[in-house]
Structures are given as structure tokens and as C-alpha cells.
Motif scaffolding. Structure first.
Motif, PDB file in Angstrom:
ATOM      1  N   SER A  18       0.714  -1.364  -0.130  1.00 43.63           N
ATOM      2  CA  SER A  18       0.035   0.020  -0.195  1.00 43.63           C
ATOM      3  C   SER A  18       0.734   1.216   0.053  1.00 43.63           C
ATOM      4  CB  SER A  18      -0.887  -0.194   1.223  1.00 43.63           C
ATOM      5  OG  SER A  18      -0.177   0.093   2.406  1.00 43.63           O
ATOM      6  N   THR A  19       2.121   1.179   0.287  1.00 36.94           N
ATOM      7  CA  THR A  19       2.774   2.333   0.408  1.00 36.94           C
ATOM      8  C   THR A  19       4.335   1.994  -0.221  1.00 36.94           C
ATOM      9  OG1 THR A  19       3.961   1.919   2.645  1.00 36.94           O
ATOM     10  CG2 THR A  19       1.817   3.015   2.341  1.00 36.94           C
ATOM     11  N   LEU A  20       4.882   3.089  -0.347  1.00 37.14           N
ATOM     12  CA  LEU A  20       6.502   2.938  -1.063  1.00 37.14           C
ATOM     13  C   LEU A  20       7.294   3.275   0.064  1.00 37.14           C
ATOM     14  CD1 LEU A  20       6.017   4.644  -4.413  1.00 37.14           C
ATOM     15  CD2 LEU A  20       5.875   2.288  -4.053  1.00 37.14           C
ATOM     16  N   GLY A  52       9.254  -3.385  13.015  1.00 43.22           N
ATOM     17  CA  GLY A  52      10.452  -3.762  11.969  1.00 43.22           C
ATOM     18  C   GLY A  52       9.974  -4.392  10.712  1.00 43.22           C
ATOM     19  N   ILE A  53       8.635  -4.943  10.510  1.00 43.02           N
ATOM     20  CA  ILE A  53       7.983  -5.655   9.582  1.00 43.02           C
ATOM     21  C   ILE A  53       7.144  -5.063   8.886  1.00 43.02           C
ATOM     22  CG2 ILE A  53       6.612  -7.806   9.034  1.00 43.02           C
ATOM     23  CD1 ILE A  53       7.900  -9.074  11.822  1.00 43.02           C
ATOM     24  N   LEU A  54       6.293  -4.154   9.658  1.00 45.75           N
ATOM     25  CA  LEU A  54       5.096  -3.437   8.874  1.00 45.75           C
ATOM     26  C   LEU A  54       5.801  -2.115   8.124  1.00 45.75           C
ATOM     27  CD1 LEU A  54       2.537  -3.818  11.665  1.00 45.75           C
ATOM     28  CD2 LEU A  54       2.757  -5.164   9.722  1.00 45.75           C
ATOM     29  N   VAL A  55       4.708  -1.815   7.198  1.00 39.40           N
ATOM     30  CA  VAL A  55       5.082  -0.471   6.372  1.00 39.40           C
ATOM     31  C   VAL A  55       3.980   0.403   6.347  1.00 39.40           C
ATOM     32  CG1 VAL A  55       5.804   0.401   4.336  1.00 39.40           C
ATOM     33  CG2 VAL A  55       6.697  -1.662   5.010  1.00 39.40           C
ATOM     34  N   SER A  56       3.920   1.464   6.931  1.00 39.26           N
ATOM     35  CA  SER A  56       2.810   2.407   7.131  1.00 39.26           C
ATOM     36  C   SER A  56       3.315   3.684   7.561  1.00 39.26           C
ATOM     37  CB  SER A  56       1.550   1.869   8.005  1.00 39.26           C
ATOM     38  OG  SER A  56       0.631   2.952   7.958  1.00 39.26           O
ATOM     39  N   SER A  57       2.975   4.741   6.785  1.00 37.62           N
ATOM     40  CA  SER A  57       3.076   6.056   7.045  1.00 37.62           C
ATOM     41  C   SER A  57       2.123   6.657   8.170  1.00 37.62           C
ATOM     42  CB  SER A  57       3.184   7.216   6.070  1.00 37.62           C
ATOM     43  OG  SER A  57       1.557   7.018   5.329  1.00 37.62           O
ATOM     44  N   ILE A  58       1.164   6.028   8.634  1.00 34.25           N
ATOM     45  CA  ILE A  58       0.285   6.338   9.656  1.00 34.25           C
ATOM     46  C   ILE A  58       0.659   5.468  10.891  1.00 34.25           C
ATOM     47  CG2 ILE A  58      -2.257   6.755  10.416  1.00 34.25           C
ATOM     48  CD1 ILE A  58      -1.405   8.129   7.773  1.00 34.25           C
ATOM     49  N   PRO A  59       0.980   6.427  12.235  1.00 33.20           N
ATOM     50  CA  PRO A  59       1.184   5.594  13.252  1.00 33.20           C
ATOM     51  C   PRO A  59       0.018   4.777  13.735  1.00 33.20           C
ATOM     52  CG  PRO A  59       1.746   7.889  13.355  1.00 33.20           C
ATOM     53  CD  PRO A  59       1.118   7.613  12.072  1.00 33.20           C
ATOM     54  N   LEU A  99      -4.559  -1.246   9.158  1.00 31.70           N
ATOM     55  CA  LEU A  99      -4.551  -1.549   7.696  1.00 31.70           C
ATOM     56  C   LEU A  99      -5.294  -0.668   6.947  1.00 31.70           C
ATOM     57  CD1 LEU A  99      -3.410  -3.320   5.364  1.00 31.70           C
ATOM     58  CD2 LEU A  99      -5.296  -4.942   5.610  1.00 31.70           C
ATOM     59  N   ALA A 100      -6.522  -0.127   7.181  1.00 31.26           N
ATOM     60  CA  ALA A 100      -7.279   0.572   6.427  1.00 31.26           C
ATOM     61  C   ALA A 100      -6.617   1.983   6.355  1.00 31.26           C
ATOM     62  CB  ALA A 100      -8.546   0.711   7.197  1.00 31.26           C
ATOM     63  N   ASN A 101      -6.024   2.443   7.715  1.00 31.68           N
ATOM     64  CA  ASN A 101      -5.318   3.654   7.770  1.00 31.68           C
ATOM     65  C   ASN A 101      -4.108   3.612   6.760  1.00 31.68           C
ATOM     66  OD1 ASN A 101      -6.885   4.530   9.694  1.00 31.68           O
ATOM     67  ND2 ASN A 101      -5.472   4.238  11.266  1.00 31.68           N
ATOM     68  N   SER A 102      -3.503   2.723   6.738  1.00 33.01           N
ATOM     69  CA  SER A 102      -2.163   2.528   5.786  1.00 33.01           C
ATOM     70  C   SER A 102      -2.653   2.653   4.484  1.00 33.01           C
ATOM     71  CB  SER A 102      -1.525   1.305   6.102  1.00 33.01           C
ATOM     72  OG  SER A 102      -0.118   1.037   5.291  1.00 33.01           O
ATOM     73  N   ILE A 103      -3.734   1.969   3.776  1.00 30.29           N
ATOM     74  CA  ILE A 103      -4.131   1.794   2.547  1.00 30.29           C
ATOM     75  C   ILE A 103      -4.671   3.253   2.333  1.00 30.29           C
ATOM     76  CG2 ILE A 103      -5.962   0.989   0.986  1.00 30.29           C
ATOM     77  CD1 ILE A 103      -5.783  -1.645   2.609  1.00 30.29           C
ATOM     78  N   ALA A 104      -5.378   3.840   3.135  1.00 29.31           N
ATOM     79  CA  ALA A 104      -5.944   5.168   2.695  1.00 29.31           C
ATOM     80  C   ALA A 104      -4.731   6.467   2.744  1.00 29.31           C
ATOM     81  CB  ALA A 104      -6.987   5.649   3.699  1.00 29.31           C
ATOM     82  N   GLU A 105      -3.705   5.974   3.406  1.00 32.32           N
ATOM     83  CA  GLU A 105      -2.772   6.871   3.884  1.00 32.32           C
ATOM     84  C   GLU A 105      -3.243   8.488   4.421  1.00 32.32           C
ATOM     85  OE1 GLU A 105      -0.404   8.007   0.342  1.00 32.32           O
ATOM     86  OE2 GLU A 105       0.195   5.785   0.051  1.00 32.32           O
ATOM     87  N   ALA A 106      -4.258   7.867   5.687  1.00 35.70           N
ATOM     88  CA  ALA A 106      -4.708   8.989   6.482  1.00 35.70           C
ATOM     89  C   ALA A 106      -5.367   8.101   7.660  1.00 35.70           C
ATOM     90  CB  ALA A 106      -6.099   9.707   5.765  1.00 35.70           C
ATOM     91  N   GLU A 107      -5.337   9.035   8.690  1.00 33.36           N
ATOM     92  CA  GLU A 107      -6.126   8.468   9.941  1.00 33.36           C
ATOM     93  C   GLU A 107      -7.382   8.507   9.741  1.00 33.36           C
ATOM     94  OE1 GLU A 107      -5.859   9.198  14.911  1.00 33.36           O
ATOM     95  OE2 GLU A 107      -4.203   9.909  13.602  1.00 33.36           O
ATOM     96  N   LEU A 108      -8.125   7.483   9.824  1.00 31.64           N
ATOM     97  CA  LEU A 108      -9.517   7.239   9.573  1.00 31.64           C
ATOM     98  C   LEU A 108     -10.157   7.323  10.768  1.00 31.64           C
ATOM     99  CD1 LEU A 108      -9.572   4.409   6.674  1.00 31.64           C
ATOM    100  CD2 LEU A 108      -9.518   7.026   6.474  1.00 31.64           C
ATOM    101  N   ASN A 109      -9.371   6.993  12.110  1.00 34.50           N
ATOM    102  CA  ASN A 109     -10.108   7.113  13.298  1.00 34.50           C
ATOM    103  C   ASN A 109      -9.506   8.026  14.265  1.00 34.50           C
ATOM    104  OD1 ASN A 109      -7.713   5.500  13.044  1.00 34.50           O
ATOM    105  ND2 ASN A 109      -8.510   4.245  14.904  1.00 34.50           N
ATOM    106  N   PRO A 110      -9.572   9.251  13.994  1.00 35.25           N
ATOM    107  CA  PRO A 110      -8.864  10.133  15.115  1.00 35.25           C
ATOM    108  C   PRO A 110      -9.648   9.970  16.532  1.00 35.25           C
ATOM    109  CG  PRO A 110      -9.987  11.305  13.308  1.00 35.25           C
ATOM    110  CD  PRO A 110     -10.117  10.003  13.045  1.00 35.25           C
ATOM    111  N   GLY A 111      -8.686  10.179  17.466  1.00 37.06           N
ATOM    112  CA  GLY A 111      -9.208   9.929  18.893  1.00 37.06           C
ATOM    113  C   GLY A 111      -9.423   8.547  19.275  1.00 37.06           C
ATOM    114  N   GLU A 112      -9.502   7.402  18.369  1.00 41.70           N
ATOM    115  CA  GLU A 112      -9.757   6.137  18.841  1.00 41.70           C
ATOM    116  C   GLU A 112      -8.388   5.372  18.563  1.00 41.70           C
ATOM    117  OE1 GLU A 112     -12.446   3.872  16.137  1.00 41.70           O
ATOM    118  OE2 GLU A 112     -13.959   5.562  16.372  1.00 41.70           O
TER     119      GLU A 112
END
Length: 158
Positions: A18-20, A52-59, A99-112
Motif C-alpha cells: 500500500s505504500t512505497l 520492523g516488519i510493517l510498512v505504514s506512514s500512519i502511526p 491496515l485501513a489507515n495505511s491503505i488510505a494514507e490517512a488516519e481514519l479514526n482520530p481519537g480512537e
């Protein structure tokens, strides 16, 4: 939440696609509730392995709570999920929130949180980081790694 779920996508395959970002470009932010300091290092070690395994720009956001479970389980995890979000590869399909956050490249659940882990405070835990668990104890790094896997979407729902 998963009552009308057709399938859930597994993060290891989709996060990398989902990301580069380079492998290991992920952070897992943990909030601890009642977790002893000596246990936090073992839990953080488990998070470091996943990072060390996962790739996501969203914490990834997680809470770990230390609670008596009466010997019924070592731990339990509740992953949050999302479906029909922007960029979702398959409509009407639940994805673990991280995973959804990573695919969308956005935090879909602020505050959660993305997931919540509960660990049994009554278990005879081994807090070491070396994998040399003495007989009669349970390795906290291994159990935390396992539970975080559930939070990331490695679950069986039938």
C-alpha cells in the motif's frame, strides 16, 4: 462490528503493497494502563518487532491494559475495523483499522485506538527480552507479539 463481514484482509500482504516506504517505517504508539514498568519493556519489544516488519506512514495506536482475568486467558485483543473507506480495495469488506489507515494514507479514526490489548495481571510472566523463559512462566514478549497480531488483523472470525 464484523457481523456482516465477508472477509478481512491480512496486513502483512497489503501494508507492504500500500505504500512505497522502506520496511520498518512504522511506529506503534502504546498507551499503558496499570502495566508495571518491568512489563512495559517486554511489550515495547513486541511492538518493536512489528515495527520492523510493517510498512505504514500512519502511526498505529494501541492501548495495553493490565487486568486480572481469573486464569481464563493470558491476553485478549479487540481490533477496531473499517470498511468502505477511501481507497478501500474491496467494497463491503472489513479491514483492521491499522491496515485501513495505511491503505488510505490517512488516519481514519482520530481519537480512537486501532486496537486494545488486555493482559492478565495474575499470570506468572517472564519479563526478559532474551527468549529464555524459565519453566512455569509465560514469555510476555511472545504473548504481546501474538496479541498485537490480532490487533493488526490476524484474527479468525467464524
Amino acid at each position: 462490528m464484523f457481523a456482516d463481514m465477508r472477509m478481512i484482509r491480512f496486513p502483512m500482504l497489503c501494508l507492504a503493497a500500500s505504500t512505497l516506504l522502506p520496511v520498518g517505517a512504522t511506529t506503534i504508539d502504546i498507551t499503558y494502563n496499570f502495566v508495571p514498568i518491568e512489563a512495559q519493556a517486554a511489550i515495547q519489544r513486541a511492538a518493536d518487532i512489528w515495527e520492523g516488519i510493517l510498512v505504514s506512514s500512519i502511526p498505529i495506536k494501541a492501548t495495553v491494559t493490565w487486568v486480572p482475568m481469573g486464569g481464563s486467558a493470558l491476553g485478549i485483543t479487540f481490533p477496531n475495523g473499517r470498511k468502505d473507506f477511501p481507497s478501500a480495495p474491496i467494497a463491503q469488506t472489513w479491514y483492521a483499522t491499522a491496515l485501513a489507515n495505511s491503505i488510505a494514507e490517512a488516519e481514519l479514526n482520530p481519537g480512537e485506538n486501532d486496537f486494545d490489548v488486555f493482559l492478565d495481571s495474575g499470570t506468572d510472566w517472564y519479563f526478559g527480552l532474551d527468549g529464555e523463559t524459565p519453566n512455569g512462566q509465560y514469555d510476555l514478549v511472545s504473548v504481546a507479539l501474538h496479541e498485537m497480531g490480532h490487533g493488526l488483523g490476524f484474527v479468525g472470525l467464524g
